[in-house]
Design an enzyme around this catalytic site. Structure first.
Site, mmCIF file in Angstrom:
data_model
loop_
_atom_site.group_PDB
_atom_site.id
_atom_site.type_symbol
_atom_site.label_atom_id
_atom_site.label_comp_id
_atom_site.label_asym_id
_atom_site.label_seq_id
_atom_site.Cartn_x
_atom_site.Cartn_y
_atom_site.Cartn_z
ATOM 1 N N TYR A 165 23.779 -3.329 57.778
ATOM 2 C CA TYR A 165 24.997 -4.178 57.852
ATOM 3 C C TYR A 165 26.307 -3.225 57.989
ATOM 4 O O TYR A 165 27.189 -3.411 57.463
ATOM 5 C CB TYR A 165 25.272 -5.172 56.620
ATOM 6 C CG TYR A 165 23.946 -5.971 56.391
ATOM 7 C CD1 TYR A 165 23.674 -6.764 57.380
ATOM 8 C CD2 TYR A 165 23.064 -5.509 55.388
ATOM 9 C CE1 TYR A 165 22.444 -7.561 57.201
ATOM 10 C CE2 TYR A 165 21.982 -6.425 55.331
ATOM 11 C CZ TYR A 165 21.662 -7.406 56.407
ATOM 12 O OH TYR A 165 20.512 -8.047 56.308
ATOM 13 N N GLY A 210 15.459 -9.589 51.317
ATOM 14 C CA GLY A 210 16.381 -9.754 50.400
ATOM 15 C C GLY A 210 16.220 -8.367 49.304
ATOM 16 O O GLY A 210 16.964 -8.392 48.261
ATOM 17 N N ARG A 218 31.536 -3.888 54.278
ATOM 18 C CA ARG A 218 31.087 -4.170 53.164
ATOM 19 C C ARG A 218 31.884 -4.084 51.780
ATOM 20 O O ARG A 218 32.121 -4.837 51.100
ATOM 21 C CB ARG A 218 29.846 -3.512 52.879
ATOM 22 C CG ARG A 218 28.602 -3.773 54.004
ATOM 23 C CD ARG A 218 27.185 -3.352 53.763
ATOM 24 N NE ARG A 218 26.766 -4.096 52.857
ATOM 25 C CZ ARG A 218 26.696 -3.756 51.421
ATOM 26 N NH1 ARG A 218 26.970 -2.617 51.040
ATOM 27 N NH2 ARG A 218 26.219 -4.472 50.565
ATOM 28 N N GLU A 272 10.715 -10.803 55.422
ATOM 29 C CA GLU A 272 11.784 -10.345 56.225
ATOM 30 C C GLU A 272 12.761 -9.367 55.697
ATOM 31 O O GLU A 272 13.912 -9.848 55.591
ATOM 32 C CB GLU A 272 12.372 -11.654 56.747
ATOM 33 C CG GLU A 272 11.763 -12.731 57.195
ATOM 34 C CD GLU A 272 12.482 -14.024 57.589
ATOM 35 O OE1 GLU A 272 13.692 -14.048 56.862
ATOM 36 O OE2 GLU A 272 11.869 -14.925 58.226
ATOM 37 N N PRO A 273 12.429 -8.012 55.412
ATOM 38 C CA PRO A 273 13.369 -7.283 54.593
ATOM 39 C C PRO A 273 14.382 -6.823 55.755
ATOM 40 O O PRO A 273 13.586 -6.232 56.771
ATOM 41 C CB PRO A 273 12.422 -6.277 53.976
ATOM 42 C CG PRO A 273 10.902 -6.118 54.916
ATOM 43 C CD PRO A 273 11.062 -7.554 55.231
ATOM 44 N N GLY A 274 15.517 -6.581 55.447
ATOM 45 C CA GLY A 274 16.391 -5.972 56.616
ATOM 46 C C GLY A 274 17.051 -4.477 55.798
ATOM 47 O O GLY A 274 16.630 -3.484 56.102
ATOM 48 N N ARG A 275 17.808 -4.755 54.779
ATOM 49 C CA ARG A 275 18.539 -3.905 53.924
ATOM 50 C C ARG A 275 17.318 -2.732 53.484
ATOM 51 O O ARG A 275 17.615 -1.671 53.867
ATOM 52 C CB ARG A 275 19.189 -4.322 53.017
ATOM 53 C CG ARG A 275 19.920 -3.366 51.881
ATOM 54 C CD ARG A 275 20.503 -4.028 50.855
ATOM 55 N NE ARG A 275 20.979 -5.311 50.881
ATOM 56 C CZ ARG A 275 22.271 -5.487 51.301
ATOM 57 N NH1 ARG A 275 23.224 -4.493 51.450
ATOM 58 N NH2 ARG A 275 22.962 -6.897 51.404
ATOM 59 N N CYS A 298 45.638 -2.025 60.003
ATOM 60 C CA CYS A 298 46.634 -2.759 59.534
ATOM 61 C C CYS A 298 46.452 -3.702 58.222
ATOM 62 O O CYS A 298 46.791 -4.875 58.546
ATOM 63 C CB CYS A 298 47.653 -3.066 60.543
ATOM 64 S SG CYS A 298 47.977 -1.260 61.289
ATOM 65 N N GLU A 299 45.626 -3.373 57.465
ATOM 66 C CA GLU A 299 45.347 -4.456 56.462
ATOM 67 C C GLU A 299 45.310 -3.718 55.010
ATOM 68 O O GLU A 299 44.681 -2.518 55.116
ATOM 69 C CB GLU A 299 43.973 -5.226 56.546
ATOM 70 C CG GLU A 299 44.165 -6.171 57.653
ATOM 71 C CD GLU A 299 43.230 -7.292 57.437
ATOM 72 O OE1 GLU A 299 42.838 -7.550 56.347
ATOM 73 O OE2 GLU A 299 42.760 -7.813 58.270
HETATM 74 N N1 LLP Z 1 15.946 -13.341 56.411
HETATM 75 C C1 LLP Z 1 17.127 -14.135 56.413
HETATM 76 C C2 LLP Z 1 16.824 -15.534 57.000
HETATM 77 C C3 LLP Z 1 18.276 -13.621 56.158
HETATM 78 O O1 LLP Z 1 19.249 -14.421 56.329
HETATM 79 C C4 LLP Z 1 18.618 -12.193 55.712
HETATM 80 C C5 LLP Z 1 19.857 -11.840 55.384
HETATM 81 C C6 LLP Z 1 17.303 -11.564 55.604
HETATM 82 C C7 LLP Z 1 16.237 -12.014 56.049
HETATM 83 C C8 LLP Z 1 17.461 -10.084 55.157
HETATM 84 O O2 LLP Z 1 18.084 -9.864 54.076
HETATM 85 P P1 LLP Z 1 18.025 -8.447 53.470
HETATM 86 O O3 LLP Z 1 16.431 -7.859 53.254
HETATM 87 O O4 LLP Z 1 18.750 -7.543 54.501
HETATM 88 O O5 LLP Z 1 18.561 -8.343 52.177
HETATM 89 N N2 LLP Z 1 25.985 -8.638 55.221
HETATM 90 C C9 LLP Z 1 25.220 -8.636 53.911
HETATM 91 C C10 LLP Z 1 24.134 -9.124 53.894
HETATM 92 C C11 LLP Z 1 23.759 -10.412 54.538
HETATM 93 C C12 LLP Z 1 22.354 -10.976 54.638
HETATM 94 C C13 LLP Z 1 22.204 -11.966 55.305
HETATM 95 N N3 LLP Z 1 20.825 -12.483 55.591
HETATM 96 C C14 LLP Z 1 25.703 -7.164 53.403
HETATM 97 O O6 LLP Z 1 26.107 -6.235 53.981
HETATM 98 O O7 LLP Z 1 25.243 -7.106 52.251
#
Ligand code: LLP
Length: 409
Positions: A362, A223, A303, A264-267, A333-334
């Site tokens: 994302y 997050g 997004r 668990e960082p993604g973004r 077309c939106e």
């Molecule tokens: N762990 C779990 C269980 C999650 O559900 C998520 C994201 C993450 C880790 C990673 O979160 P991050 O570090 O990336 O913030 N599509 C949306 C974001 C949805 C995130 C869903 N879960 C966007 O484009 O902002």
């Protein structure tokens, strides 16, 4: 910031890339991706980092992340499969899928990956199928946050996690099937900038570790926010890291078997490492707007349409002239097919390029074939002059996947 895309995608380079590979195109920087991984391992030296591959599952990027010592967080059996194929070890993979089917539970269990389960139903079904297994439990401790209501994943209205008051029942179900609860998990939402909010959720999670005797890991989710708007300041990752590390060390003090912290960082890992490159196809002026039509849109970067997210944009070349109230829009077309709105830009020419920044997370991951359009190609810049195509452009047959159903004779 020093890692901004201007540092690795100068206008000349972008133009050559567009000529060679065509647009729309996602372009990533290997050095920026590695820098983000390094920033995380520096801030959380004792934690096991599990990259949330939902943010971007390109196989080449998954290998880079692996080479930097990160594992992965997965949410579907195919994410697990791809992570394994990209060299991630099963012990470095966690699974946090929502509302898993029996088939999901079976597939992930067979792969030998630890599951975070967040309903009594899933625990019961898992226990029935695989008695005596190890399992982790996802909690919702009522503290949530994020950049938009859609991405807040804890709190009273969230579908995620078991409430603390459900923990006794979860333990009873686990006991009935001989499941050992070896992990506690939570993820409060996406796009968090305030270390205090993260800690507000982290402390009660740590407090609950005392009631689970078999515990080995505490997974505090991801997050971590990255700035998109020019006036947003970055998350103080070092400060958050220090606070989290201190608290976790205090928890482990005096414990016979120390617990392992997972994140668990993604973004944070990929957002700033990628851009979406598009070409202006169509200019249109209305009474008070300039519509800059491009060859990409909500089908490639949803997004802005889905969360009203802001992405920085740059025009190539930078034209002179009076700034006009501009909307960068796509071919879908939106009316919601907008990549950027209300930007003050000089009139471009058709054929100019538009760079949409911070699109590594994302972006491609949420792209679709809506309106029967191909998803973008992807390239990686890695080292001086080294550009590789890491996902080929799709053609008609990739999108249609048609199998003619001929009547059998
Ligand atoms: N762990 C779990 C269980 C999650 O559900 C998520 C994201 C993450 C880790 C990673 O979160 P991050 O570090 O990336 O913030 N599509 C949306 C974001 C949805 C995130 C869903 N879960 C966007 O484009 O902002």
């Amino acid at each position: 910031m020093a890692d901004g895309w201007h540092s690795w995608l100068a206008p000349g380079r972008a133009r050559r890339l567009a000529e060679r590979v065509g647009t729309p195109l996602y372009a990533y920087s290997g050095p920026v991706l590695r820098n983000r991984c390094r920033a995380l391992t520096r801030a959380f030296p004792d934690a096991g980092l599990r990259y949330a591959m939902k943010a971007n599952a390109n196989p080449t990027l998954l290998r880079v992340v692996r080479s930097m010592g990160l594992g992965v967080d997965t949410v579907s059996p195919w994410e697990v499969q791809l992570a394994l194929e990209c060299g991630h070890r099963k012990n470095d993979i966690v699974y946090s899928g929502s509302n898993p089917s029996d088939d999901d539970l079976r597939a992930v269990h067979r792969a030998g990956v630890l599951l975070n389960l967040d309903s009594i139903s899933a625990l019961r079904r898992y226990g029935r199928m695989f008695p005596g297994s190890r399992v982790s439990v996802r909690l919702n401790l009522e503290v949530g946050g994020g950049h938009h209501p859609h991405v807040i994943t804890a709190g009273p209205d969230s579908k995620f996690g078991l409430a603390a008051e459900d923990l006794p029942e979860a333990r009873a179900v686990a006991a009935r099937f001989g499941l050992r609860i070896v992990g506690l998990h939570q993820h409060i939402g996406s796009g968090i900038f305030d270390p205090a909010l993260f800690l507000e959720a982290f402390d009660p999670l740590l407090a609950l570790t005392s009631v689970l005797p078999d515990l080995e890991t505490v997974d505090a989710g991801g997050g971590f926010g990255v700035p998109y708007r020019p006036d947003e300041s970055p998350l103080d990752l070092a400060a958050l890291g220090a606070a989290v590390t201190d608290r976790f060390a205090a928890l482990n003090k005096g414990r016979k078997k120390p617990l392992r912290l997972l994140l668990e960082p993604g973004r944070y890992v990929v957002a700033e490492a990628g851009v979406l490159l598009t070409t202006v196809t169509t200019l249109k002026r209305t009474r008070d707007r300039l519509f800059i039509g491009v060859d990409s849109g909500m089908h490639h970067l949803i997004r802005p349409a889905l969360y009203q997210s802001y992405h920085p944009v740059a025009m190539i070349p930078e034209r002179d002239g009076a700034p006009l109230r501009s909307f960068i829009v796509g071919p879908i077309c939106e009316s919601g097919d907008v990549l950027a709105e209300e930007r003050m830009l000089p009139m471009p020419d058709e054929g100019d390029l538009v760079v949409i920044g911070n699109a590594g997370a994302y972006g491609f991951a949420m792209a679709s074939h809506y309106n029967l359009r191909a998803r973008p190609a992807e390239v990686l810049f890695d080292g001086p002059g080294k550009v590789s195509l890491i996902r080929a452009r799709e053609g008609y047959r990739d999108v249609i996947r048609r199998r003619d159903l001929r009547p059998k004779r």
